[in-house]
Design an enzyme around this catalytic site. Structure first.
Site, PDB file in Angstrom:
ATOM      1  N   GLU A   1      -9.958  29.841  46.271  1.00  0.00           N
ATOM      2  CA  GLU A   1     -10.198  31.260  46.548  1.00  0.00           C
ATOM      3  C   GLU A   1      -8.897  32.054  46.516  1.00  0.00           C
ATOM      4  OE1 GLU A   1     -11.570  34.213  50.145  1.00  0.00           O
ATOM      5  OE2 GLU A   1     -12.479  32.217  50.102  1.00  0.00           O
TER       6      GLU A   1
ATOM      7  N   HIS B   1     -17.640  23.346  47.878  1.00  0.00           N
ATOM      8  CA  HIS B   1     -16.920  22.142  48.292  1.00  0.00           C
ATOM      9  C   HIS B   1     -17.823  21.223  49.107  1.00  0.00           C
ATOM     10  CE1 HIS B   1     -12.713  24.087  47.666  1.00  0.00           C
ATOM     11  NE2 HIS B   1     -13.164  23.477  46.586  1.00  0.00           N
TER      12      HIS B   1
ATOM     13  N   THR C   1     -11.520  34.473  52.825  1.00  0.00           N
ATOM     14  CA  THR C   1     -12.738  34.707  53.612  1.00  0.00           C
ATOM     15  C   THR C   1     -13.077  33.597  54.592  1.00  0.00           C
ATOM     16  OG1 THR C   1     -14.188  33.695  51.947  1.00  0.00           O
ATOM     17  CG2 THR C   1     -13.742  36.068  51.723  1.00  0.00           C
TER      18      THR C   1
ATOM     19  N   ASN D   1     -13.568  26.232  55.322  1.00  0.00           N
ATOM     20  CA  ASN D   1     -14.303  26.693  56.502  1.00  0.00           C
ATOM     21  C   ASN D   1     -14.714  25.530  57.399  1.00  0.00           C
ATOM     22  OD1 ASN D   1     -17.482  26.246  56.249  1.00  0.00           O
ATOM     23  ND2 ASN D   1     -16.706  26.659  54.200  1.00  0.00           N
TER      24      ASN D   1
END
Length: 331
Positions: free
Chosen positions: A137, A51, A176, A236
């Site tokens: 994910e 990304h 994750t 993230n």
């Protein structure tokens, strides 16, 4: 009479280390680069390989063609690459049925979660996945099993309200790239409500996510403002911005490129923190630092909170043509 230029305001920039690319992202980008080098263009990539717009555009300029689904790819012998986020089991099945040659760039730490889900199902456990609905994910992990076998838990409220569908043993796994603190809150609720719930042998939140969040927590209380270099669809990176805000830096911004900086937001800032999400290349960090040098008298300090030396093997189809300087650590 010559007028002296107005002196630039001083600003201290605390640069987080570690930051930026993780081993899984680095591996995924290498897979596309090596496939282009070995097989030539075009190489098809299902979903953004990682990304980050800069990375995707760079690979597109080299000959990568990005698609969302396999039905956008013509029947030919061109390689197809699955993104670092992982894919549902149905995707490689369709690729095989069409005799497509595919390379799997799924991060090995995401593959670990896939294997956990499959193992729990084989052991007849009811599975809870902590993650964000719709993230690729999560779609890929839930897609390892038939629909309905995995229940998604997004928030602490979901954990409090969850009602088991069966009397089978429960097990939890996680995306994750989550906030370590948010996930811990959810886990504590689940383990209090269901004391016998099975947990992962090793934390599912990856080392890079954990390390980058820890670094942000360390510097945030010292910062008047913080920049997280990353994309708005990067889980993230978004979590890093939230972590910085919660850790004491109220002015925390998620920025993709220097051109997005609103300079008015940084008036009066004496100390600035900068980090980068796991899919953001270092060149974008350098670009933003240089932009601040044009506007401020910058003092740069790197704050190191962890050392990273993890790397993952490439798919066997590409190991015969490693990049210059590449090492081949064990899986």
């Amino acid at each position: 009479m010559q007028v002296s230029p107005t002196p630039k305001a001083p600003i201290k920039v605390l640069l987080c280390a570690p930051r930026g690319f993780c081993a899984g992202v680095d591996r995924a980008i290498q897979i596309v680069d090596l496939a282009l080098e070995k097989y030539g263009a075009p190489v098809y990539v299902r979903h953004e390989i990682v990304h980050n717009k800069y990375v995707v555009e760079s690979l597109r300029n080299k000959g990568a063609v990005f698609v969302e689904e396999l039905d956008e790819i013509p029947d030919n012998d061109r390689p197809v690459i699955f993104s670092a986020h992982g894919v549902p089991k149905s995707v490689p099945e369709v690729a095989r049925s069409r005799n497509l040659f595919f390379l799997d760039a799924t991060c090995p730490l995401v593959s670990k979660v896939h294997k956990e889900a499959i193992l729990h199902d084989r052991r007849d456990r009811e599975i809870l996945l902590i993650g964000h609905k719709g993230h690729p994910e999560v779609v890929g992990t839930m897609g390892q099993l038939p629909e309905g076998r995995v229940s998604l838990i997004e928030t602490a409220a979901d954990a409090r309200q969850f009602a088991p569908k069966t009397d089978r043993q429960l097990a939890w796994i996680s995306q994750t790239t989550l906030s370590v603190d948010d996930t811990q809150e959810i886990v504590e609720i689940l383990e209090e409500r269901f004391p016998t719930i099975t947990k992962p042998h090793k934390d599912d939140i990856c080392y890079a996510t954990t390390n980058r969040q820890h670094a942000v927590k360390h510097i945030a209380p010292q910062c008047d403002a913080m920049i997280v270099v990353g994309a708005p669809n990067s889980s993230n990176s978004k979590r890093l911005r939230e972590v910085g805000e919660r850790a004491g830096c109220e002015k925390a911004y998620l920025i993709q490129r220097a051109s997005e900086i609103c300079w008015g937001d940084f008036e009066g800032v004496k100390t600035l923190g900068i980090t980068a999400g796991a899919s953001a290349p270092e060149i974008l960090v350098e670009e933003i630092v240089e932009a601040f040098r044009l506007h401020f008298d910058v003092t740069l300090e790197t704050v190191t909170t962890a050392e990273e030396n993890i790397a993952f093997n490439l798919p066997k189809e590409l190991r015969a043509t490693p990049l210059v300087g590449e090492t081949r650590p064990a899986e």
